[in-house]
Structure formats: C-alpha cells, structure tokens
Scaffold this motif. Structure first.
Motif, mmCIF file in Angstrom:
data_model
loop_
_atom_site.group_PDB
_atom_site.id
_atom_site.type_symbol
_atom_site.label_atom_id
_atom_site.label_comp_id
_atom_site.label_asym_id
_atom_site.label_seq_id
_atom_site.Cartn_x
_atom_site.Cartn_y
_atom_site.Cartn_z
ATOM 1 N N THR A 185 -1.437 4.709 3.462
ATOM 2 C CA THR A 185 0.534 4.395 3.635
ATOM 3 C C THR A 185 0.789 5.703 4.686
ATOM 4 O O THR A 185 2.008 5.711 4.616
ATOM 5 N N ASP A 186 0.472 6.955 4.857
ATOM 6 C CA ASP A 186 0.781 8.096 5.055
ATOM 7 C C ASP A 186 1.869 8.019 6.667
ATOM 8 O O ASP A 186 2.403 8.447 7.513
ATOM 9 N N TYR A 187 0.933 6.865 7.358
ATOM 10 C CA TYR A 187 0.763 6.416 8.774
ATOM 11 C C TYR A 187 3.136 6.184 9.104
ATOM 12 O O TYR A 187 3.216 5.808 9.901
ATOM 13 N N ALA A 188 3.130 6.015 7.577
ATOM 14 C CA ALA A 188 4.677 5.255 7.732
ATOM 15 C C ALA A 188 5.305 6.570 7.879
ATOM 16 O O ALA A 188 6.418 6.040 8.056
ATOM 17 N N VAL A 189 4.912 7.758 7.046
ATOM 18 C CA VAL A 189 5.634 8.637 7.059
ATOM 19 C C VAL A 189 5.887 9.663 8.750
ATOM 20 O O VAL A 189 6.792 9.631 9.361
ATOM 21 N N ASP A 190 4.965 8.970 8.931
ATOM 22 C CA ASP A 190 3.916 10.500 9.886
ATOM 23 C C ASP A 190 4.916 9.669 11.191
ATOM 24 O O ASP A 190 4.978 10.212 12.276
ATOM 25 N N ILE A 191 4.943 8.520 11.636
ATOM 26 C CA ILE A 191 5.703 7.882 12.724
ATOM 27 C C ILE A 191 7.143 8.422 12.568
ATOM 28 O O ILE A 191 7.719 8.625 14.024
ATOM 29 N N TYR A 192 7.435 9.004 11.759
ATOM 30 C CA TYR A 192 8.933 8.851 11.826
ATOM 31 C C TYR A 192 9.370 10.681 12.806
ATOM 32 O O TYR A 192 10.367 10.614 13.133
ATOM 33 N N TYR A 193 7.740 11.655 12.275
ATOM 34 C CA TYR A 193 8.028 12.532 12.014
ATOM 35 C C TYR A 193 8.382 12.937 13.848
ATOM 36 O O TYR A 193 8.652 13.853 14.670
ATOM 37 N N ALA A 194 6.594 11.714 14.027
ATOM 38 C CA ALA A 194 6.819 12.004 15.594
ATOM 39 C C ALA A 194 7.711 11.470 16.396
ATOM 40 O O ALA A 194 8.124 12.157 17.914
ATOM 41 N N ALA A 195 8.654 10.422 16.291
ATOM 42 C CA ALA A 195 10.107 9.955 16.625
ATOM 43 C C ALA A 195 11.006 10.670 16.592
ATOM 44 O O ALA A 195 11.203 11.269 18.003
ATOM 45 N N VAL A 196 11.183 11.501 16.046
ATOM 46 C CA VAL A 196 12.121 12.810 15.745
ATOM 47 C C VAL A 196 11.760 14.058 16.610
ATOM 48 O O VAL A 196 12.445 14.134 17.507
ATOM 49 N N CYS A 203 -1.625 5.676 16.061
ATOM 50 C CA CYS A 203 -1.958 5.172 14.521
ATOM 51 C C CYS A 203 -2.746 4.788 14.619
ATOM 52 O O CYS A 203 -3.911 3.905 15.026
ATOM 53 N N PRO A 204 -3.296 5.643 13.098
ATOM 54 C CA PRO A 204 -3.946 5.119 12.322
ATOM 55 C C PRO A 204 -4.509 3.538 12.058
ATOM 56 O O PRO A 204 -5.878 3.090 11.017
ATOM 57 N N ILE A 205 -3.139 2.666 11.486
ATOM 58 C CA ILE A 205 -3.262 1.880 11.217
ATOM 59 C C ILE A 205 -3.569 0.506 12.464
ATOM 60 O O ILE A 205 -2.516 0.809 13.031
ATOM 61 N N GLN A 206 -4.480 -0.487 12.097
ATOM 62 C CA GLN A 206 -4.307 -1.657 13.004
ATOM 63 C C GLN A 206 -2.885 -2.840 13.155
ATOM 64 O O GLN A 206 -2.935 -3.295 12.245
ATOM 65 N N ASN A 207 -2.140 -3.048 14.666
ATOM 66 C CA ASN A 207 -1.555 -3.677 14.484
ATOM 67 C C ASN A 207 -1.773 -5.275 13.440
ATOM 68 O O ASN A 207 -3.023 -5.558 13.429
ATOM 69 N N MET A 245 9.671 -4.010 0.943
ATOM 70 C CA MET A 245 9.943 -4.140 2.027
ATOM 71 C C MET A 245 8.426 -4.058 2.743
ATOM 72 O O MET A 245 7.535 -3.495 1.593
ATOM 73 N N SER A 246 8.046 -4.902 3.053
ATOM 74 C CA SER A 246 6.117 -4.997 3.667
ATOM 75 C C SER A 246 6.591 -5.040 5.257
ATOM 76 O O SER A 246 7.006 -5.910 6.084
ATOM 77 N N PHE A 247 5.673 -4.095 5.776
ATOM 78 C CA PHE A 247 5.458 -4.301 7.813
ATOM 79 C C PHE A 247 4.040 -3.875 7.786
ATOM 80 O O PHE A 247 3.103 -3.382 7.156
ATOM 81 N N ASP A 248 3.643 -4.251 9.318
ATOM 82 C CA ASP A 248 3.043 -3.369 9.875
ATOM 83 C C ASP A 248 3.321 -2.808 11.518
ATOM 84 O O ASP A 248 4.391 -2.602 11.127
ATOM 85 N N PRO A 249 2.615 -1.885 11.424
ATOM 86 C CA PRO A 249 2.627 -0.869 12.292
ATOM 87 C C PRO A 249 3.840 -0.885 13.907
ATOM 88 O O PRO A 249 5.233 -0.502 13.929
ATOM 89 N N ARG A 266 1.015 4.553 20.312
ATOM 90 C CA ARG A 266 -0.801 3.859 20.852
ATOM 91 C C ARG A 266 -1.597 3.758 19.580
ATOM 92 O O ARG A 266 -1.223 4.726 18.282
ATOM 93 N N TYR A 267 -2.481 2.796 19.554
ATOM 94 C CA TYR A 267 -3.483 2.561 18.577
ATOM 95 C C TYR A 267 -4.663 3.348 18.395
ATOM 96 O O TYR A 267 -5.354 3.160 19.600
ATOM 97 N N GLU A 268 -5.014 4.120 17.505
ATOM 98 C CA GLU A 268 -6.342 4.883 17.612
ATOM 99 C C GLU A 268 -7.319 5.155 15.812
ATOM 100 O O GLU A 268 -6.966 5.080 15.032
ATOM 101 N N PHE A 269 -7.571 3.478 15.127
ATOM 102 C CA PHE A 269 -7.259 3.018 14.426
ATOM 103 C C PHE A 269 -8.693 4.720 13.338
ATOM 104 O O PHE A 269 -9.596 4.696 13.874
ATOM 105 N N ASP A 270 -8.194 4.389 12.182
ATOM 106 C CA ASP A 270 -9.189 5.473 11.430
ATOM 107 C C ASP A 270 -10.480 4.409 10.487
ATOM 108 O O ASP A 270 -9.140 3.661 9.760
ATOM 109 N N PRO A 271 -11.302 4.340 10.298
ATOM 110 C CA PRO A 271 -11.813 3.351 10.205
ATOM 111 C C PRO A 271 -12.016 2.895 8.466
ATOM 112 O O PRO A 271 -11.881 2.241 7.670
ATOM 113 N N LEU A 272 -12.014 4.482 8.211
ATOM 114 C CA LEU A 272 -11.991 4.817 5.987
ATOM 115 C C LEU A 272 -10.386 4.169 6.132
ATOM 116 O O LEU A 272 -10.145 3.027 5.430
ATOM 117 N N ARG A 273 -9.590 4.463 6.685
ATOM 118 C CA ARG A 273 -7.754 3.740 6.444
ATOM 119 C C ARG A 273 -7.874 2.337 6.463
ATOM 120 O O ARG A 273 -7.127 1.749 5.678
#
Ligand code: AKB
Length: 318
Positions: A185-196, A203-207, A245-249, A266-273
């Motif tokens: 679930t780290d993507y949901a933290v990393d996304i804020y750092y990128a935005a700011v 995004c490593p997780i699919q829509n 809360m529950s959300f997708d990317p 943009r999406y580039e998903f990580d198969p493991l995650r």
C-alpha cells in the motif's frame, strides 16, 4: 498503561506512536525501542528514554521490561508484505520469533501486548467486499501467514495464560512523517510526495484495485484506544478489523488533482505488489470494533488529502 516499550519506535507507526504516548501519559516511561542502523534522532531521542531492543533478542527485551517496569508493549517490529516475499525467512524470524519472545516476557512480567495485524491477514478466498470480522483467512503471502499466526498466537497466550493481548488489522497507513518501506500500500503515501514535489507519479498498482487505507492519526488513536478499552466489553481480541476509507489509484489521483491540478500519474504495475493487492480485501467491515470499543475514524480521503498536502508542502518546500 503507564510504562510502555515501543519496539520498532523509529518505524512508520512507531515514530509517531511513541511521541503521542509521551503526550498521552506524561508521567510514564515511554521507551523508544530501536535496532542498530535505525537509531532515534531529534525530538524522539530527546523527549524520553531510548533503548536498543532487537525483537529477536529475548534477553535484551527482558532487561528493558525489568529496568523500566514496563506494563505495556507495542510490538511494531515487522517486515512488510513485498519485502517479506523477497525475504520470507527474515519475515518469519522478526514476526514470529519476535512475538514469542515478547509474549513469554509478557507472561512472566504481566505486560499487555499490542501486535498489529493487517489487511494482509486475509487472502484470495476471503470475501473482498465488507470483509467480515470473522471469516476465512488463508493468505498466500509470507506476510499474511505471519499475520494470521500472530493473531492466533496472541489469542492463545490470552486464553491459556491470561496475557492481555489486543490488536487491530491495519489498512494501508498514510502518514506525512516517516515513510513506510516494502509494503504493497506504500503507493498511497508515495503519490503525495510526488504530487508535492511536482513529479509525475508512476503507479505500481493497477487502476480498479481497491484497498482499505487509513490516515495515521486515526491509526494511532486506534492503537491507544484498543489498549485502553474496557476488557469486559471485548468479545474479540486478535485482531479487530478497522476501516476508514477504501479507494483505487484513480480515485486518490483525482482527489490530489483537486488541490494540485497539474499533477500527472501514469501506470507501470509491479506484478508482485499487484498480486498481493488483488488477494486483499477491497473494504473491511469494522462493525465489531465500533460496537466493542467505540472505534470511529475521523479522516476521509478528502480531509486526509488536504492535511497531507498542507503538511508535506510545509516540510518539503522549505
Ligand atoms: C503493506 O502494504 O505491507 C502494509 C500492510 C497493509 O500491512 N502497509
């Protein structure tokens, strides 16, 4: 709860929980337990005692419990889901051998123990929507195997020896203080750092992949409230579903864009995650936590996003 040992005090949850406990219990000893290479710094180091406390070193832990007359242990040492797949034996050692060390000390010294579980304690056979409190738990990851085992072992020590074990199943935790590492679930933290920071987010997780998430202030309140709950009201112990809360990317991306319209993803998903995320609940039912100890979150995606962006902007744009 008076004298508390926080094992893993420099990690994502521990760094904030230790500080909150020091405010919450000003007369107590709130010991920041850390490992070599992750020493506390700044206010965490200066505001209270700190001790080297490797969860795999039973003697070291017992010495700290004795020295500070510890009555409650927050066991936050953990290897998160994606790293645990790469290093399954390390995850087993930290999660399982660490827990049994602490439970044995708790049994001898009469301590309460909080060991967080996770949405990772569920697996592909679990109902994914409104995941019940009591349901099938057959995770296929090492992280999940250890989380279910921690729940069972904690209940075992409570039933067999009367150790006061309690815990919650944390969703993905989002914080602006200490970043997580090695989670799904780290993507949901990393996304804020990128935005700011004005960066495009990859995004490593699919829509369309929904997971439970929670803002850290709610998670910290949960960790303290469960340990202070009236034990006569607890039907469950290890562990309670808690949700906010529950959300997708795409949903979190669009929420951030309301504040930072030029933000790109943009999406580039990580198969493991992705495989791990697909096996986890979309949204848990937390009605037992609400009924048994009054759990209620304060933040939703909109209020969390506003606060994350405000706090990160202040810190990162200095
Ligand atoms: C992870 O992604 O591994 C953790 C968790 C949900 O337990 N954040």
């Amino acid at each position: 709860m008076k004298n508390v040992l926080v094992v893993g005090a420099t990690g994502q949850i521990g760094s904030e929980l230790t500080m909150l406990l020091r405010k919450h219990i000003p007369a107590g000893n709130i010991v920041a337990g850390y490992i070599k290479g992750a020493e506390p710094k700044g206010v965490l180091l200066e505001s209270g005692p700190a001790e080297l406390s490797d969860v795999t070193n039973a003697q070291q832990l017992a010495g700290i419990v004795e020295k500070y007359n510890i009555d409650t242990i927050y066991n936050l040492a953990a290897i998160l889901s994606a790293t645990a797949e790469a290093k399954p034996l390390l995850a087993w050692n930290i999660q399982m051998n660490g827990l049994i060390n602490l439970l044995e000390i708790a049994r001898e010294k009469n301590c309460a123990v909080f060991t967080p579980s996770s949405i990772g304690a569920f697996g592909p056979d679990t109902p994914h929507v409104n995941t019940p409190q009591d349901t099938i738990q057959r995770p296929k990851t090492m992280y999940g195997v250890t989380k279910v085992s921690c729940e069972l072992l904690s209940d075992y020590y409570h039933i067999k020896y009367g150790v006061d074990t309690r815990s919650v199943r944390f969703p993905g935790l989002i914080s602006n203080v200490t970043p997580p590492g090695g989670g799904t679930t780290d993507y949901a933290v990393d996304i804020y750092y990128a935005a700011v920071e004005g960066r495009e987010f990859v995004c490593p997780i699919q829509n369309g992949t929904f997971m439970d998430m929670m803002y850290m202030p709610d998670a910290l309140r949960a960790a303290i409230s469960i340990m202070e709950a009236d034990p006569t009201k607890l039907i469950h112990r290890n562990s309670f579903n808690i949700a906010s809360m529950s959300f997708d990317p795409e949903i979190i991306y669009n929420e951030i864009k309301k504040v930072i319209p030029e933000f790109k993803m943009r999406y580039e998903f990580d198969p493991l995650r992705q495989a791990i995320a697909d096996s986890w609940p979309d949204k848990m039912d937390d009605s037992c936590a609400r009924a048994e100890w009054g759990w209620k979150p304060e933040y939703d995606l909109t209020s969390m996003t506003k606060d994350m962006i405000e706090k990160l902007s202040l810190r990162l744009k200095k």
